[in-house]
Design a protein around this motif. Structure first.
Motif, PDB file in Angstrom:
ATOM      1  N   SER A  44       0.839  -1.210   0.000  1.00  0.00           N
ATOM      2  CA  SER A  44       0.000   0.000   0.000  1.00  0.00           C
ATOM      3  C   SER A  44       0.870   1.255   0.000  1.00  0.00           C
ATOM      4  N   ALA A  45       1.977   1.227   0.715  1.00  0.00           N
ATOM      5  CA  ALA A  45       2.891   2.368   0.707  1.00  0.00           C
ATOM      6  C   ALA A  45       3.851   2.184  -0.444  1.00  0.00           C
ATOM      7  N   LYS A  46       3.622   2.919  -1.511  1.00  0.00           N
ATOM      8  CA  LYS A  46       4.469   2.727  -2.681  1.00  0.00           C
ATOM      9  C   LYS A  46       4.484   3.987  -3.532  1.00  0.00           C
ATOM     10  N   SER A  47       5.446   4.039  -4.457  1.00  0.00           N
ATOM     11  CA  SER A  47       5.523   5.179  -5.361  1.00  0.00           C
ATOM     12  C   SER A  47       4.234   5.289  -6.152  1.00  0.00           C
ATOM     13  N   ALA A  48       3.738   6.520  -6.286  1.00  0.00           N
ATOM     14  CA  ALA A  48       2.497   6.738  -7.030  1.00  0.00           C
ATOM     15  C   ALA A  48       2.605   6.217  -8.455  1.00  0.00           C
ATOM     16  N   ARG A  49       3.843   6.148  -8.948  1.00  0.00           N
ATOM     17  CA  ARG A  49       4.004   5.705 -10.347  1.00  0.00           C
ATOM     18  C   ARG A  49       3.712   4.217 -10.540  1.00  0.00           C
ATOM     19  N   THR A  50       3.457   3.506  -9.460  1.00  0.00           N
ATOM     20  CA  THR A  50       3.124   2.088  -9.627  1.00  0.00           C
ATOM     21  C   THR A  50       1.629   1.847  -9.446  1.00  0.00           C
ATOM     22  N   ASP A  51       0.868   2.919  -9.244  1.00  0.00           N
ATOM     23  CA  ASP A  51      -0.582   2.762  -9.045  1.00  0.00           C
ATOM     24  C   ASP A  51      -1.211   1.991 -10.199  1.00  0.00           C
ATOM     25  N   GLY A  52      -2.074   1.068  -9.843  1.00  0.00           N
ATOM     26  CA  GLY A  52      -2.843   0.339 -10.838  1.00  0.00           C
ATOM     27  C   GLY A  52      -2.103  -0.822 -11.468  1.00  0.00           C
ATOM     28  N   LEU A  53      -0.860  -1.011 -11.075  1.00  0.00           N
ATOM     29  CA  LEU A  53      -0.095  -2.124 -11.646  1.00  0.00           C
ATOM     30  C   LEU A  53      -0.123  -3.316 -10.690  1.00  0.00           C
ATOM     31  N   LYS A  54      -0.377  -4.477 -11.240  1.00  0.00           N
ATOM     32  CA  LYS A  54      -0.367  -5.703 -10.449  1.00  0.00           C
ATOM     33  C   LYS A  54       1.068  -6.224 -10.396  1.00  0.00           C
ATOM     34  N   PHE A  73      18.652   3.853  -3.125  1.00  0.00           N
ATOM     35  CA  PHE A  73      18.021   5.097  -2.713  1.00  0.00           C
ATOM     36  C   PHE A  73      16.606   4.762  -2.271  1.00  0.00           C
ATOM     37  N   ASP A  74      16.066   5.630  -1.399  1.00  0.00           N
ATOM     38  CA  ASP A  74      14.753   5.369  -0.823  1.00  0.00           C
ATOM     39  C   ASP A  74      13.741   6.372  -1.358  1.00  0.00           C
ATOM     40  N   ALA A  75      12.725   5.880  -2.062  1.00  0.00           N
ATOM     41  CA  ALA A  75      11.702   6.775  -2.632  1.00  0.00           C
ATOM     42  C   ALA A  75      10.394   6.718  -1.857  1.00  0.00           C
ATOM     43  N   VAL A  76      10.339   5.956  -0.767  1.00  0.00           N
ATOM     44  CA  VAL A  76       9.056   5.776  -0.064  1.00  0.00           C
ATOM     45  C   VAL A  76       9.140   5.932   1.452  1.00  0.00           C
ATOM     46  N   GLY A  77      10.290   6.315   1.978  1.00  0.00           N
ATOM     47  CA  GLY A  77      10.383   6.487   3.426  1.00  0.00           C
ATOM     48  C   GLY A  77      10.419   5.180   4.187  1.00  0.00           C
ATOM     49  N   ALA A  97       8.500   0.570  -2.924  1.00  0.00           N
ATOM     50  CA  ALA A  97       7.299   0.093  -2.222  1.00  0.00           C
ATOM     51  C   ALA A  97       7.692  -0.582  -0.919  1.00  0.00           C
ATOM     52  N   ILE A  98       6.828  -0.409   0.097  1.00  0.00           N
ATOM     53  CA  ILE A  98       6.958  -1.160   1.339  1.00  0.00           C
ATOM     54  C   ILE A  98       5.921  -2.280   1.274  1.00  0.00           C
ATOM     55  N   VAL A  99       6.383  -3.497   1.463  1.00  0.00           N
ATOM     56  CA  VAL A  99       5.531  -4.658   1.214  1.00  0.00           C
ATOM     57  C   VAL A  99       4.570  -4.916   2.386  1.00  0.00           C
ATOM     58  N   ASP A 100       3.293  -5.112   2.061  1.00  0.00           N
ATOM     59  CA  ASP A 100       2.307  -5.532   3.067  1.00  0.00           C
ATOM     60  C   ASP A 100       2.287  -7.057   3.188  1.00  0.00           C
ATOM     61  N   THR A 101       2.103  -7.708   2.044  1.00  0.00           N
ATOM     62  CA  THR A 101       2.024  -9.181   2.046  1.00  0.00           C
ATOM     63  C   THR A 101       2.554  -9.715   0.720  1.00  0.00           C
ATOM     64  N   TRP A 102       2.977 -10.973   0.760  1.00  0.00           N
ATOM     65  CA  TRP A 102       3.132 -11.692  -0.512  1.00  0.00           C
ATOM     66  C   TRP A 102       2.668 -13.109  -0.295  1.00  0.00           C
ATOM     67  N   GLU A 103       2.177 -13.697  -1.365  1.00  0.00           N
ATOM     68  CA  GLU A 103       1.721 -15.080  -1.268  1.00  0.00           C
ATOM     69  C   GLU A 103       2.216 -15.859  -2.478  1.00  0.00           C
ATOM     70  N   VAL A 104       2.453 -17.149  -2.239  1.00  0.00           N
ATOM     71  CA  VAL A 104       2.940 -18.050  -3.282  1.00  0.00           C
ATOM     72  C   VAL A 104       2.090 -19.319  -3.240  1.00  0.00           C
ATOM     73  N   GLY A 105       1.482 -19.634  -4.372  1.00  0.00           N
ATOM     74  CA  GLY A 105       0.672 -20.853  -4.454  1.00  0.00           C
ATOM     75  C   GLY A 105      -0.488 -20.852  -3.459  1.00  0.00           C
ATOM     76  N   GLY A 106      -0.993 -19.647  -3.180  1.00  0.00           N
ATOM     77  CA  GLY A 106      -2.147 -19.560  -2.285  1.00  0.00           C
ATOM     78  C   GLY A 106      -1.784 -19.451  -0.809  1.00  0.00           C
ATOM     79  N   PHE A 107      -0.489 -19.593  -0.489  1.00  0.00           N
ATOM     80  CA  PHE A 107      -0.063 -19.482   0.905  1.00  0.00           C
ATOM     81  C   PHE A 107       0.558 -18.109   1.161  1.00  0.00           C
ATOM     82  N   VAL A 108       0.094 -17.472   2.226  1.00  0.00           N
ATOM     83  CA  VAL A 108       0.698 -16.192   2.598  1.00  0.00           C
ATOM     84  C   VAL A 108       2.080 -16.469   3.180  1.00  0.00           C
TER      85      VAL A 108
END
Lengths: 99, 99, 99, 99, 99
Positions: C13-23, E44-48, E80-91
């Motif tokens: 959810s916290a991400k660069s605006a330039r990635t909005d709408g991309l899966k 470099f950090d673009a999202v804090g 981007a700061i990651v919330d979740t990732w899932e592989v093969g249906g498993f979080v």
């Protein structure tokens, strides 16, 4: 950029028009002792390097940043013929002394 | 750039419109003796290469520097069909002599 | 470009605006037999690929050469869903026959 | 970007005019403990780094994003001289304390 | 793009003006189980992003495709700061559940 030795040439008649006039040389990358290291690469020549000469080449989009390779499908370009290199104060290679 | 042999094709109907009209070929990179080396790559074809032919391909942004691949999502493009290459004065490959 | 299978997704959810709408999909690169080879990559999806589908992706700056990813921080983009590939005359993968 | 130590220099008189005025330094990449890791790279210097200094360099097209290297065949450029780095709250390198 | 964990920071006072205002973070790439894999990269950090956070970063020229890094010598950028990732249906990772 990496140090490399010119060890051969590639000839192709059926090719993209954007490569017209460019010489394609086979390079063997070198380690800092001047020994072969890693796998060959085919590079365009922007400086008139000859067989057996030690050169520097740039890879990726930077390989297109010479007048000779601008706008060409070049992912490796020779941009300098090496005179000397030194590591830790020791001359590791001197073209004028090389065989 | 690297030497490679065309060994197959990929077909996709659901694809980015920017790849329309481009043939996608499977390449096996070659070492300087003409033997397979390293893993396959899928490349766009800018020169009309055929199955079994030995070619040169460019990688990265340079793969877009042909009229056929300009502005396309191409990270590998065949830009030449190889006639010959030689290393240290020895012809390692000659298309006219190849099987 | 490389063949790969879609095996998962990443949500941020916290991400660069330039990635909005991309899966953002997790890809497992495949060898020419369709077996996993090498490490995963996270790619943007420019073609609506689904879980388990076999796709082609482009890496580097070429990953930005689709309408969906133009100007985005994309270093890997899915640009095609693969129907078939063949090597040496043998069909190695046929989507209509798979799974 | 990677951490590296300046360990040498390369001199070339026959070279692309686009490299005029650029110093070519040999870098040894470092791991996070400050030990050598991986193979050397030759980089252009955009910050006046000296022999033995610990620096950061950028690779690929980003190596051209300094005033010194804009439009040059630079695939590696030193853009910073490192003062300190820390990992997990521990200072791993401090220039003022270094030998 | 790859998953990674922020594990440290780099500080440099003598640096290209084009990097002013950008935070340089040390990343440890992760495999799909969330374990360290491969060598560190400085980004470099673009999202804090903060220390210990799991992020996505882009490499190569795509690292310059954020407002924060446009025109900068950035070959790796956290976007981007990651919330979740899932592989093969498993979080495999859920930020809200993590330590």
């Amino acid at each position: 950029m990496l140090l490399a030795k010119v060890i051969g040439t590639v000839v192709a008649s059926a090719k993209s028009a954007r490569t017209d006039g460019l010489k394609m040389l086979i390079l063997q990358p070198l380690d800092l002792e001047g020994s072969p290291k890693g796998s060959y690469v085919v590079a365009f020549d922007a400086v008139g390097a000859g067989d057996g000469e030690v050169v520097l080449y740039a890879a990726g989009s930077s390989a297109r940043q010479t007048p000779a390779t601008d706008g060409r499908p070049a992912d490796a370009t020779i941009f300098a013929i090496v005179d000397t290199w030194e590591v830790g104060g020791f001359v590791k290679y001197d073209k004028s002394a090389a065989g």
